[in-house]
Design a protein around this motif. Structure first.
Motif, PDB file in Angstrom:
ATOM      1  N   UNK A 200     -14.164  12.235   4.507  1.00 35.72           N
ATOM      2  CA  UNK A 200     -15.527  11.701   4.556  1.00 35.72           C
ATOM      3  C   UNK A 200     -15.501  10.177   4.534  1.00 35.72           C
ATOM      4  N   UNK A 201     -14.679   9.599   3.670  1.00 36.12           N
ATOM      5  CA  UNK A 201     -14.603   8.141   3.564  1.00 36.12           C
ATOM      6  C   UNK A 201     -14.112   7.513   4.861  1.00 36.12           C
ATOM      7  N   UNK A 202     -13.064   8.075   5.449  1.00 36.93           N
ATOM      8  CA  UNK A 202     -12.504   7.499   6.675  1.00 36.93           C
ATOM      9  C   UNK A 202     -13.442   7.726   7.852  1.00 36.93           C
ATOM     10  N   UNK A 203     -14.046   8.918   7.937  1.00 39.27           N
ATOM     11  CA  UNK A 203     -15.015   9.182   9.012  1.00 39.27           C
ATOM     12  C   UNK A 203     -16.179   8.196   8.961  1.00 39.27           C
ATOM     13  N   UNK A 204     -16.719   7.980   7.767  1.00 37.23           N
ATOM     14  CA  UNK A 204     -17.849   7.065   7.613  1.00 37.23           C
ATOM     15  C   UNK A 204     -17.436   5.630   7.927  1.00 37.23           C
ATOM     16  N   UNK A 205     -16.226   5.251   7.518  1.00 38.10           N
ATOM     17  CA  UNK A 205     -15.737   3.906   7.827  1.00 38.10           C
ATOM     18  C   UNK A 205     -15.610   3.702   9.327  1.00 38.10           C
ATOM     19  N   UNK A 206     -15.092   4.700  10.025  1.00 35.99           N
ATOM     20  CA  UNK A 206     -14.991   4.595  11.480  1.00 35.99           C
ATOM     21  C   UNK A 206     -16.336   4.445  12.150  1.00 35.99           C
ATOM     22  N   UNK A 207     -17.346   5.166  11.648  1.00 36.99           N
ATOM     23  CA  UNK A 207     -18.695   5.050  12.213  1.00 36.99           C
ATOM     24  C   UNK A 207     -19.251   3.645  12.014  1.00 36.99           C
ATOM     25  N   UNK A 208     -19.058   3.073  10.828  1.00 37.88           N
ATOM     26  CA  UNK A 208     -19.574   1.727  10.554  1.00 37.88           C
ATOM     27  C   UNK A 208     -18.869   0.681  11.409  1.00 37.88           C
ATOM     28  N   UNK A 209     -17.553   0.762  11.510  1.00 40.35           N
ATOM     29  CA  UNK A 209     -16.807  -0.211  12.311  1.00 40.35           C
ATOM     30  C   UNK A 209     -17.236  -0.152  13.777  1.00 40.35           C
ATOM     31  N   UNK A 210     -17.413   1.052  14.297  1.00 38.30           N
ATOM     32  CA  UNK A 210     -17.877   1.181  15.680  1.00 38.30           C
ATOM     33  C   UNK A 210     -19.299   0.665  15.832  1.00 38.30           C
ATOM     34  N   UNK A 211     -20.141   0.918  14.816  1.00 35.33           N
ATOM     35  CA  UNK A 211     -21.505   0.411  14.872  1.00 35.33           C
ATOM     36  C   UNK A 211     -21.557  -1.107  14.884  1.00 35.33           C
ATOM     37  N   UNK A 212     -20.717  -1.747  14.088  1.00 40.45           N
ATOM     38  CA  UNK A 212     -20.676  -3.208  14.081  1.00 40.45           C
ATOM     39  C   UNK A 212     -20.223  -3.752  15.431  1.00 40.45           C
ATOM     40  N   UNK A 213     -19.378  -3.003  16.129  1.00 44.89           N
ATOM     41  CA  UNK A 213     -18.920  -3.439  17.450  1.00 44.89           C
ATOM     42  C   UNK A 213     -20.049  -3.431  18.478  1.00 44.89           C
ATOM     43  N   UNK A 214     -21.070  -2.606  18.258  1.00 44.00           N
ATOM     44  CA  UNK A 214     -22.194  -2.550  19.206  1.00 44.00           C
ATOM     45  C   UNK A 214     -23.424  -3.288  18.700  1.00 44.00           C
ATOM     46  N   UNK A 215     -23.267  -4.152  17.716  1.00 48.12           N
ATOM     47  CA  UNK A 215     -24.417  -4.747  17.039  1.00 48.12           C
ATOM     48  C   UNK A 215     -25.326  -5.541  17.981  1.00 48.12           C
ATOM     49  N   UNK A 216     -24.784  -6.193  18.950  1.00 46.67           N
ATOM     50  CA  UNK A 216     -25.613  -7.012  19.850  1.00 46.67           C
ATOM     51  C   UNK A 216     -26.545  -6.174  20.711  1.00 46.67           C
ATOM     52  N   UNK A 217     -26.323  -4.860  20.788  1.00 44.21           N
ATOM     53  CA  UNK A 217     -27.168  -3.985  21.593  1.00 44.21           C
ATOM     54  C   UNK A 217     -28.061  -3.091  20.743  1.00 44.21           C
ATOM     55  N   UNK A 218     -28.081  -3.285  19.437  1.00 39.57           N
ATOM     56  CA  UNK A 218     -28.906  -2.433  18.579  1.00 39.57           C
ATOM     57  C   UNK A 218     -30.382  -2.580  18.924  1.00 39.57           C
ATOM     58  N   UNK A 219     -31.112  -1.493  18.750  1.00 40.10           N
ATOM     59  CA  UNK A 219     -32.575  -1.562  18.866  1.00 40.10           C
ATOM     60  C   UNK A 219     -33.117  -2.203  17.601  1.00 40.10           C
ATOM     61  N   UNK A 220     -33.946  -3.198  17.759  1.00 40.31           N
ATOM     62  CA  UNK A 220     -34.433  -3.962  16.617  1.00 40.31           C
ATOM     63  C   UNK A 220     -35.867  -3.637  16.248  1.00 40.31           C
ATOM     64  N   UNK A 221     -36.535  -2.852  17.055  1.00 39.18           N
ATOM     65  CA  UNK A 221     -37.916  -2.497  16.746  1.00 39.18           C
ATOM     66  C   UNK A 221     -38.073  -0.993  16.829  1.00 39.18           C
ATOM     67  N   UNK A 222     -38.807  -0.445  15.900  1.00 37.97           N
ATOM     68  CA  UNK A 222     -39.047   1.003  15.897  1.00 37.97           C
ATOM     69  C   UNK A 222     -40.204   1.327  16.828  1.00 37.97           C
ATOM     70  N   UNK A 223     -40.093   0.917  18.079  1.00 36.19           N
ATOM     71  CA  UNK A 223     -41.113   1.166  19.067  1.00 36.19           C
ATOM     72  C   UNK A 223     -40.711   2.363  19.892  1.00 36.19           C
ATOM     73  N   UNK A 224     -41.654   3.094  20.439  1.00 36.25           N
ATOM     74  CA  UNK A 224     -41.296   4.251  21.280  1.00 36.25           C
ATOM     75  C   UNK A 224     -40.511   3.788  22.475  1.00 36.25           C
ATOM     76  N   UNK A 225     -39.448   4.516  22.869  1.00 38.61           N
ATOM     77  CA  UNK A 225     -38.609   4.076  23.970  1.00 38.61           C
ATOM     78  C   UNK A 225     -39.279   4.089  25.315  1.00 38.61           C
ATOM     79  N   UNK A 226     -40.383   4.802  25.455  1.00 40.78           N
ATOM     80  CA  UNK A 226     -41.024   4.917  26.754  1.00 40.78           C
ATOM     81  C   UNK A 226     -42.176   3.933  26.881  1.00 40.78           C
ATOM     82  N   UNK A 227     -42.172   3.160  27.967  1.00 38.22           N
ATOM     83  CA  UNK A 227     -43.256   2.234  28.266  1.00 38.22           C
ATOM     84  C   UNK A 227     -43.664   2.487  29.711  1.00 38.22           C
TER      85      UNK A 227
END
Length: 231
Positions: A200-227
């Protein structure tokens, strides 16, 4: 005192050198990984080609091979979904589609491998290891890398798809929660695997490290994806 209100000329766009370098490094990493795995993949290829699915989907090598083989299909699905969204006027169609397909294609193979039964499945009593860091030595480097990758795709793409997940703490909770579900399923189904807190610890660590690698593309607003476009 007069304030200069004249529009400023934006600075000239710089060539995306960093993006090119990152893509080049990613291509080199992929090539290196394929070079290292060429032997096991070639061992699994005859079973998959001859339709012996137990030898194909029942081994780690076969699952990795099928993941690579179906990668073009995953790209095609992402393209088709993105095209449909663009025609419907959905903002960020490519980003949403790539994130959704990437999560599925990058996570399901690892889940399949973690749920493969051992030789004593159904016979050996389920085992639990709740002492943190005790099993890391037993895992070895290959086991640690594999556990880091189990939910890496989920950690990378989930915050790109949903703003509600776009924080390191939430990615950590998502990875840990999914890992706990997997370890619980291994225990309940008696798959001859050790349900370990270190997994569990290693799986969660891998998820966080991968998430930090995609940080510049994160969605920053909780707006509906469809416009939708206004007619």
């Amino acid at each position: 005192m007069r304030t200069d209100t004249s529009p400023r000329t934006p600075p000239p766009a710089r060539p995306p050198l960093l993006r090119i370098v990152l893509l080049g490094l990613a291509a080199l990493a992929l090539a290196a990984g394929l070079f290292v795995l060429r032997g096991p993949l070639l061992m699994a290829a005859p079973a998959c080609a001859s339709g012996r699915w137990q030898g194909c989907f029942g081994t780690f090598n076969g699952v990795v091979l099928m993941t690579l083989v179906t990668l073009p299909l995953a790209v095609l699905v992402a393209w088709a979904v993105a095209l449909r969204r663009r025609r419907a006027g959905v903002a960020g169609a490519w980003r949403l589609s790539l994130a959704e397909v990437g999560m599925v294609h990058g996570t399901l193979p690892f889940l399949w491998m973690t749920m493969m039964p051992g030789g004593g499945a159904g016979v050996v009593p389920p085992r639990v290891s709740l002492v943190p860091l005790r099993d890391l030595v037993v895992m070895g480097s290959l086991g640690i890398v594999g556990n880091l990758l189990v939910f890496a795709a989920l950690g990378f793409f989930a915050p790109v798809r949903w703003a509600a997940v776009a924080s390191p703490a939430r990615i950590l909770a998502l990875g840990a929660g999914c890992s706990v579900l997997v370890e619980t399923a291994q225990y309940v189904l008696r798959l001859d695997r050790v349900s370990s807190v270190d997994d569990v610890l290693v799986n969660a660590t891998g998820a966080v490290l991968a998430g930090l690698a995609s940080r510049r593309w994160w969605r920053t607003r909780a707006t509906p994806p469809a416009t939708h476009r206004v007619a």
